[in-house]
Design an enzyme around this catalytic site. Sequence first.
Site, short mmCIF file in Angstrom:
data_model
loop_
_atom_site.label_atom_id
_atom_site.label_comp_id
_atom_site.label_asym_id
_atom_site.label_seq_id
_atom_site.Cartn_x
_atom_site.Cartn_y
_atom_site.Cartn_z
N THR A 175 0.90 -1.15 0.00
CA THR A 175 0.00 0.00 0.00
C THR A 175 0.94 1.20 0.00
O THR A 175 2.11 1.05 0.33
CB THR A 175 -0.86 -0.01 1.29
OG1 THR A 175 -1.93 -0.96 1.14
CG2 THR A 175 -1.48 1.32 1.62
N ARG A 203 -14.15 -6.89 -2.05
CA ARG A 203 -13.62 -6.71 -0.69
C ARG A 203 -13.12 -5.26 -0.52
O ARG A 203 -12.47 -4.70 -1.39
CB ARG A 203 -12.49 -7.69 -0.46
CG ARG A 203 -11.76 -7.54 0.89
CD ARG A 203 -10.52 -6.69 0.75
NE ARG A 203 -9.75 -6.66 1.99
CZ ARG A 203 -8.68 -5.89 2.18
NH1 ARG A 203 -8.28 -5.09 1.20
NH2 ARG A 203 -8.04 -5.91 3.30
N VAL A 204 -13.45 -4.66 0.59
CA VAL A 204 -13.00 -3.30 0.88
C VAL A 204 -12.06 -3.35 2.08
O VAL A 204 -12.40 -3.93 3.12
CB VAL A 204 -14.21 -2.39 1.22
CG1 VAL A 204 -13.72 -0.98 1.54
CG2 VAL A 204 -15.20 -2.36 0.06
N GLY A 205 -10.89 -2.75 1.93
CA GLY A 205 -9.92 -2.73 3.03
C GLY A 205 -10.04 -1.46 3.86
O GLY A 205 -11.05 -0.74 3.82
N ASP A 206 -9.01 -1.19 4.61
CA ASP A 206 -8.99 -0.03 5.51
C ASP A 206 -8.58 1.25 4.81
O ASP A 206 -8.90 2.35 5.27
CB ASP A 206 -8.00 -0.28 6.66
CG ASP A 206 -6.59 -0.52 6.12
OD1 ASP A 206 -6.43 -1.36 5.20
OD2 ASP A 206 -5.67 0.15 6.58
N THR A 226 -0.68 0.53 6.79
CA THR A 226 -0.50 -0.56 5.83
C THR A 226 -0.49 -1.88 6.58
O THR A 226 0.02 -1.95 7.70
CB THR A 226 0.80 -0.39 5.02
OG1 THR A 226 1.05 -1.61 4.29
CG2 THR A 226 2.01 -0.10 5.89
N GLY A 227 -1.06 -2.90 5.96
CA GLY A 227 -1.11 -4.22 6.61
C GLY A 227 -2.50 -4.79 6.47
O GLY A 227 -3.27 -4.37 5.60
N GLY A 229 -5.90 -5.08 6.39
CA GLY A 229 -6.90 -4.02 6.50
C GLY A 229 -8.06 -4.35 7.41
O GLY A 229 -8.62 -3.47 8.07
N1 ASP Z 1 -4.12 -2.27 4.13
C1 ASP Z 1 -4.27 -2.72 2.76
C2 ASP Z 1 -5.61 -3.39 2.63
O1 ASP Z 1 -5.98 -4.15 3.51
C3 ASP Z 1 -3.23 -3.64 2.29
C4 ASP Z 1 -1.85 -3.39 2.78
O2 ASP Z 1 -1.52 -2.33 3.25
O3 ASP Z 1 -1.03 -4.27 2.65
O4 ASP Z 1 -6.26 -3.22 1.64
#
Ligand code: ASP
Length: 317
Positions: A175, A203-206, A226-227, A229
């Site tokens: 991200t 799918r919706v992330g953070d 990032t990570g 979500g």
């Molecule tokens: N946070 C992002 C998501 O879940 C992905 C990521 O940062 O690796 O969409």
Amino acid sequence: MTIALAIHGGCGVMSPAGQPEAEWAGARAALAEALRAGWRVLSDGGRALDAVEAAVVVLEDSPHFNAGHGAALNAEGEHELDSSIMDGDGRRAGAVIGVRRVRNPVRAARAVLEGGKAVILAGPAADAFAGSGGLELVDPSFFTIERQRGNLAAMKARGRDGTVGAATEAEKHGTVGAVALDGRGHLAAATSTGGYTNKPAGRVGDSPIPGAGTYAEDGVCAVSGTGQGEAFIRHALAHDVGARIRYRGDALDAAAAGVIADLTPRGTGAGLIALDAAGRVALPFNTGGMYRGWVTPQGEGFVATHGEVFALGRLGA
Ligand code: ASP
């Protein structure tokens, strides 16, 4: 007049041995370019909101990161891109979810913020809104790079073998984001992502959720995460950094490290970048690495992937 800037290009990067040095160097060069783009805005007296947008556009355009060109593919082999931007001045926010056509999703998020009628627009309507505002639209194939096709094939194979749990963060995540403090004391944050490889369609992330993956509040902090979500959404993670500062009096580094530490026992890979109102920076992560860069209020730039920090020297205006 203190100005400050930090950026990330995703946590969970590969082990240093897992990638050719030329690719690391390419990623570091793109991080440096993003820092310069954002710093130019701030040192010219511009707004934090413009600085984070400028920095994220550079990272979206780079194939080294999972956002814009080079974004991860979902389980259908398609791109669904998410982005948000937040202005600490009045806590204004704009976001887009699942866009497939706008070249720079962060610009679309900014347009939603400026439009004032919605905080989040989703799907084809978000692309149409961006296009009607004059933003560049591209064929979805513009976003696809060979490496991400390989990551999708690898994740599908892991699904068949039952080894998804053993996938490296680098196979799944990434991200980009930026946080800035401008000379008028305003904070801003922006985040943009392709999500994770092989994510279910829809799918919706953070990253496009203000308070989860992105947050900015003047006088308190600006955060981009990032990570995984889903964990960021459930923990209202970016907002939690601000809450710890505002309600509990935590210092920025304690607040930022604390929210990441809360995720670590469950094995949730996560990282974030944060700035406070004094321009202090925190960049905690619990994965093997995190692409990151920052500029001190004195104008000294730094980039890093794992432990080693590369000094860029003074960034010109
Ligand atoms: N946070 C992002 C998501 O879940 C992905 C990521 O940062 O690796 O969409």
